[in-house]
Design a protein around this motif. Structure first.
Motif, mmCIF file in Angstrom:
data_model
loop_
_atom_site.group_PDB
_atom_site.id
_atom_site.type_symbol
_atom_site.label_atom_id
_atom_site.label_comp_id
_atom_site.label_asym_id
_atom_site.label_seq_id
_atom_site.Cartn_x
_atom_site.Cartn_y
_atom_site.Cartn_z
ATOM 1 N N GLY A 137 0.588 -1.226 0.015
ATOM 2 C CA GLY A 137 -0.134 -0.196 0.063
ATOM 3 C C GLY A 137 0.896 1.257 -0.227
ATOM 4 O O GLY A 137 0.404 2.079 -0.836
ATOM 5 N N PHE A 138 1.783 1.161 0.597
ATOM 6 C CA PHE A 138 2.623 2.534 0.809
ATOM 7 C C PHE A 138 3.133 3.016 -0.321
ATOM 8 O O PHE A 138 3.937 2.441 -1.174
ATOM 9 C CB PHE A 138 3.801 2.271 1.843
ATOM 10 N N ALA A 139 2.762 4.360 -0.604
ATOM 11 C CA ALA A 139 3.117 5.043 -1.896
ATOM 12 C C ALA A 139 2.851 4.256 -3.262
ATOM 13 O O ALA A 139 3.599 4.184 -4.020
ATOM 14 C CB ALA A 139 4.724 5.441 -1.753
ATOM 15 N N GLY A 140 1.759 3.546 -3.040
ATOM 16 C CA GLY A 140 1.348 2.753 -4.048
ATOM 17 C C GLY A 140 0.212 3.337 -5.068
ATOM 18 O O GLY A 140 -0.133 4.401 -4.896
ATOM 19 N N VAL A 141 -0.226 2.526 -6.132
ATOM 20 C CA VAL A 141 -1.282 3.186 -6.990
ATOM 21 C C VAL A 141 -2.424 3.713 -6.203
ATOM 22 O O VAL A 141 -3.001 4.543 -6.371
ATOM 23 C CB VAL A 141 -1.617 2.183 -8.083
ATOM 24 N N GLY A 142 -2.753 2.947 -5.386
ATOM 25 C CA GLY A 142 -4.140 3.127 -4.359
ATOM 26 C C GLY A 142 -3.966 4.525 -3.505
ATOM 27 O O GLY A 142 -4.992 5.226 -3.639
ATOM 28 N N ALA A 143 -2.553 4.900 -3.266
ATOM 29 C CA ALA A 143 -2.512 6.198 -2.769
ATOM 30 C C ALA A 143 -2.552 7.512 -3.494
ATOM 31 O O ALA A 143 -3.362 8.193 -3.302
ATOM 32 C CB ALA A 143 -1.058 6.373 -2.170
ATOM 33 N N ALA A 203 -5.784 9.951 -3.026
ATOM 34 C CA ALA A 203 -5.494 11.403 -3.226
ATOM 35 C C ALA A 203 -6.281 12.014 -4.209
ATOM 36 O O ALA A 203 -6.851 13.235 -3.992
ATOM 37 C CB ALA A 203 -4.056 11.642 -3.242
ATOM 38 N N ARG A 204 -6.267 11.565 -5.294
ATOM 39 C CA ARG A 204 -6.959 12.114 -6.411
ATOM 40 C C ARG A 204 -8.561 12.485 -6.187
ATOM 41 O O ARG A 204 -9.095 13.310 -6.538
ATOM 42 C CB ARG A 204 -6.721 11.480 -7.749
ATOM 43 N N ILE A 205 -9.054 11.287 -5.553
ATOM 44 C CA ILE A 205 -10.553 11.222 -5.247
ATOM 45 C C ILE A 205 -10.713 12.410 -4.368
ATOM 46 O O ILE A 205 -11.558 13.074 -4.198
ATOM 47 C CB ILE A 205 -11.009 9.942 -4.673
ATOM 48 N N SER A 206 -9.744 12.414 -3.059
ATOM 49 C CA SER A 206 -9.757 13.427 -2.000
ATOM 50 C C SER A 206 -9.684 14.875 -2.807
ATOM 51 O O SER A 206 -10.605 15.769 -2.151
ATOM 52 C CB SER A 206 -8.857 13.163 -1.251
ATOM 53 N N GLU A 207 -8.978 15.179 -3.574
ATOM 54 C CA GLU A 207 -8.669 16.425 -4.178
ATOM 55 C C GLU A 207 -9.857 17.012 -5.169
ATOM 56 O O GLU A 207 -10.282 18.043 -5.143
ATOM 57 C CB GLU A 207 -7.490 16.479 -5.076
#
Lengths: 337, 373
Positions: free
Chosen positions: A265-271, A275-279
């Motif tokens: 998970g860390f710094a992966g595609v999901g991150a 982030a983009r969904i949140s933005e």
């Protein structure tokens, strides 16, 4: 014609059809000739097209990709196989320094229409170095397209599109799904690279995923339905380009999202996706975007891999943690009591 | 006793392999009887190119010190190798240069200012590789060697008469890609010539710390490739050895590894201080063996260097230098929006968004600049 076909067979058919359609398509890599590849994806190609078109190479991945660059410079359309995800790492310098940058630095004079097939992911009982999910390395490199199929039809359609593309494509083949069968009509049109597909439409949660974990999410969505959660599943199909339009539209409607992948998970595609969904969807969100991924550990051995792989339980658990109104009511009652 | 053999594959015997080894001494022609057998027109042509090459190195070094280039890795002292490499290529052949090989690219016929585009600090490779059949200057060491093999292999599959010539330095022979390229070339029997300019240093690291091999040309035999050692400051020897290697490749004889013994008279680049790792005596030793001086001496001794030949060579070099001063004196004006134009054949939505953002920043900047007046 339609019938029960494996993803492996669809990939093999895609390679054969691409080679028939375009004499500049050359397939090469380790064991792809006589043997037909360790997963048999290139089965029969050397026999049909000869060893000049489907060639076994020396065992050296940088050499394989480096010669592909030279062949592309001369106008050929190489399709190379990296035998396993973790065996692609020796080719990393060729990929990052040349394949990804050549078009840009030559102002389009030397395009790199190279398809790099990478069987990826675990769940097949592979010993170490045979089960990596390496997509984060690739998506972080400008100049590459990164694609993964989750259905038989997409395996054929996306591979044909990748080979036809004038951009270099990392084509991630989900090993675990090689032998899944579907009714498939060859030539059935599929969406282009860069478009996500809503595999299941629901109104309360969106599961965003790709490749290996699409069937996991489909199963979790069906189970959640029984609990009264109406779940969407988006199969991204391509990580670069990323189809934000389809993802944002679904998330804005549902207000809740979980990104699911097998890679750490860390710094992966999901991150990136979270982030983009949140933005972009902040005011539509009812809960933080959650991620369900593999742990941040080296890929485990066959005896332990089931604990690492995100399964339906972990996805269902994430769905339940999305701050539902009934939770809030329960919490409120607990406080007032 | 029964000797069990694997499936019979045609391969040379081990005894044949001794022909793959380089000679004990590098091939030399200048100062030998063979020198007089070489066509005088060719010799004069190589002389003009050497004079031009030396002037190019001097002029571009000077312009770099004046801030007109971001960096210049010079080939001063290695001009015989650069001249030889460019001269043996047919129009259909491809050259695969490193960042240090700008001179060979210019001598191949590419415009010097286009050749120096990256070294000026611009974002692209300048010349059109397909037009000139010169690959882009390659910075990551030896990574262009498999490209040269792949291109030659592709051409051969198509039945085209193309030989590729890959240039590398001594340091790059330690890189994995160099070895993978040699191996692929040998297995494919691709028409590729690998030309190692052994200039004794990889930035500061001397050859003794780079390899324990008897010579770099010895690295060929492990792959079944003939290795040839040549005096890299003897332009006639370099030209002869490379011509033979190119002809062998063209005739289907496969790849050759050529090592030229030469010396980098200048520092690694203008940003390097070579006095930290080598002595003046060593530099003076090699200046005595300067490739331009060596050929001039031969031309004088054989009466081939009349004042007219010399003057015309120097005039051509000065004309080129003046043109460099004029055109490199003008600031390049790269368009920031070009950062986005060629990343993909098909732009991603994310890049489109970033492109729009930069365009807005540029518009705001220019409005601010305009508003200040």
């Amino acid at each position: 014609m339609s019938g029960s076909t494996t993803m492996a067979r669809a990939l093999n058919t895609a390679l054969r059809d691409a080679m028939r359609a375009d004499p500049t398509v050359h397939v090469f890599g380790e064991d792809v000739g006589q043997l037909g590849g360790v997963f048999r994806i290139t089965d029969g190609l050397a026999a049909e097209f000869g060893e000049d078109r489907c060639a076994d190479t020396p065992l050296a991945e940088a050499g394989i990709l480096g010669t592909a660059v030279g062949m592309a410079m001369y106008g050929l359309r190489p399709v190379v196989e990296m035998q396993f995800d973790a065996f692609a790492y020796p080719a990393f310098e060729q990929l990052v320094d040349h394949v990804a940058k050549m078009r840009n630095r030559t102002r389009g004079n030397l395009p790199m229409p190279i398809t790099i097939r990478v069987p990826y992911g675990g769940g097949i009982g592979g010993v170490e170095h045979h089960s990596d999910s390496s997509e984060a390395y690739y998506v972080h490199t400008p100049g590459l397209h990164v694609v993964s199929s989750a259905t038989v039809a997409d395996a054929y359609g996306l591979l044909r599109q990748s080979i036809a593309s004038d951009d270099p494509v990392i084509f991630l083949e989900p090993k675990r799904l090689y032998w899944t069968r579907e009714d498939w009509a060859p030539q059935a049109p599929v969406e282009p690279i860069g478009r996500a597909v809503v595999r299941r439409s629901g109104t309360s949660v969106v599961l965003v995923t790709y490749g290996q974990t699409v069937p996991v999410c489909m199963e979790a969505a069906a189970l959640a339905q029984a609990d009264g959660r109406d779940v969407s599943v988006i199969d991204l199909r391509s990580l670069v380009p990323f189809d934000e339009e389809t993802v944002y539209a679904a998330v804005r409607r549902a207000g809740r999202a979980v990104v699911v992948h097998e890679a750490s998970g860390f710094a992966g595609v999901g991150a990136e996706i979270a982030a983009r969904i949140s933005e972009n969807c902040f005011h539509h969100l009812e809960a933080p975007v959650l991620r369900v991924t593999g742990f941040d550990v080296p890929y485990p051995p066959p005896m332990l891999e089931r604990h690492h792989l995100p399964g339906t339980d972990r996805v269902l658990d994430a769905i339940e943690r999305l701050q539902w109104a009934d939770d809030i009511e329960r919490a409120w009652h607990a406080v007032s009591a | 006793m029964t000797v069990v053999t694997a499936a019979a594959e045609p391969r040379p015997t081990i005894a044949d392999h001794t022909t793959l080894l380089p000679g004990d001494e590098p091939v030399r022609i200048l100062g030998t009887d063979q020198a007089s057998t070489i066509d005088s027109g060719l010799v004069r042509g190589l002389y003009r190119q050497l004079v031009l090459g030396r002037r190019f190195n001097r002029q571009v070094t000077a312009l770099t010190k004046q801030g007109r280039l971001a960096v210049y890795p010079s080939t001063t002292g290695q001009e015989a190798c650069q001249v030889g490499a460019a001269a043996v290529l047919g129009p259909q052949d491809w050259l695969f240069p490193t960042y240090r090989d700008t001179l060979s690219v210019v001598l191949r016929g590419v415009d010097p200012v286009e050749t120096l585009t990256l070294l000026r600090g611009d974002w692209h490779t300048g010349y059109d590789s397909r037009v000139h059949r010169v690959a882009p200057l390659c910075t990551p060491l030896a990574t262009h060697c498999p490209h040269a093999v792949g291109l030659a292999h592709a051409a051969r599959l198509r039945g085209d008469d193309v030989v590729t010539l890959a240039l590398v330095g001594d340091g790059a022979t330690s890189e994995g890609d160099f070895h993978e390229a040699l191996n692929f070339a040998a297995v494919y029997q691709s028409p590729t010539v690998f030309f190692v300019q052994n200039n004794r240093y990889a930035i500061s690291v001397p050859l003794s710390k780079q390899t324990a091999a008897p010579s770099l040309a010895h690295k060929g035999i492990g792959y079944g490739i003939p290795g040839v050692l040549v005096d890299g400051n003897d332009v006639l020897a370099v030209h002869t050895v490379l011509t033979e290697a190119m002809e062998r490749a063209r005739a289907g004889g496969g790849p050759t590894l050529v090592e030229a013994l030469t010396y980098r008279i200048d520092a690694h680049t203008n940003a390097d201080d070579a006095t930290r790792y080598r002595t003046d005596d060593e530099v003076a030793f090699w200046q005595e063996r300067d490739p331009v001086t060596l050929l001039e001496r031969h031309l004088r001794e054989t009466g081939m260097l009349d004042s007219d030949t010399e003057r015309r060579a120097r005039d051509a070099a000065e004309e080129m230098a003046a043109d460099l001063r004029t055109r490199l004196g003008v600031d390049a004006t790269p368009d920031p929006m070009d950062l986005f134009r060629h990343v993909y054949a098909e732009q991603t939505p994310q890049l489109r968004e970033q492109q729009t953002r930069l365009a807005a920043e540029l518009a705001a900047e220019s409005e601010l600049a305009g508003g200040g007046q």
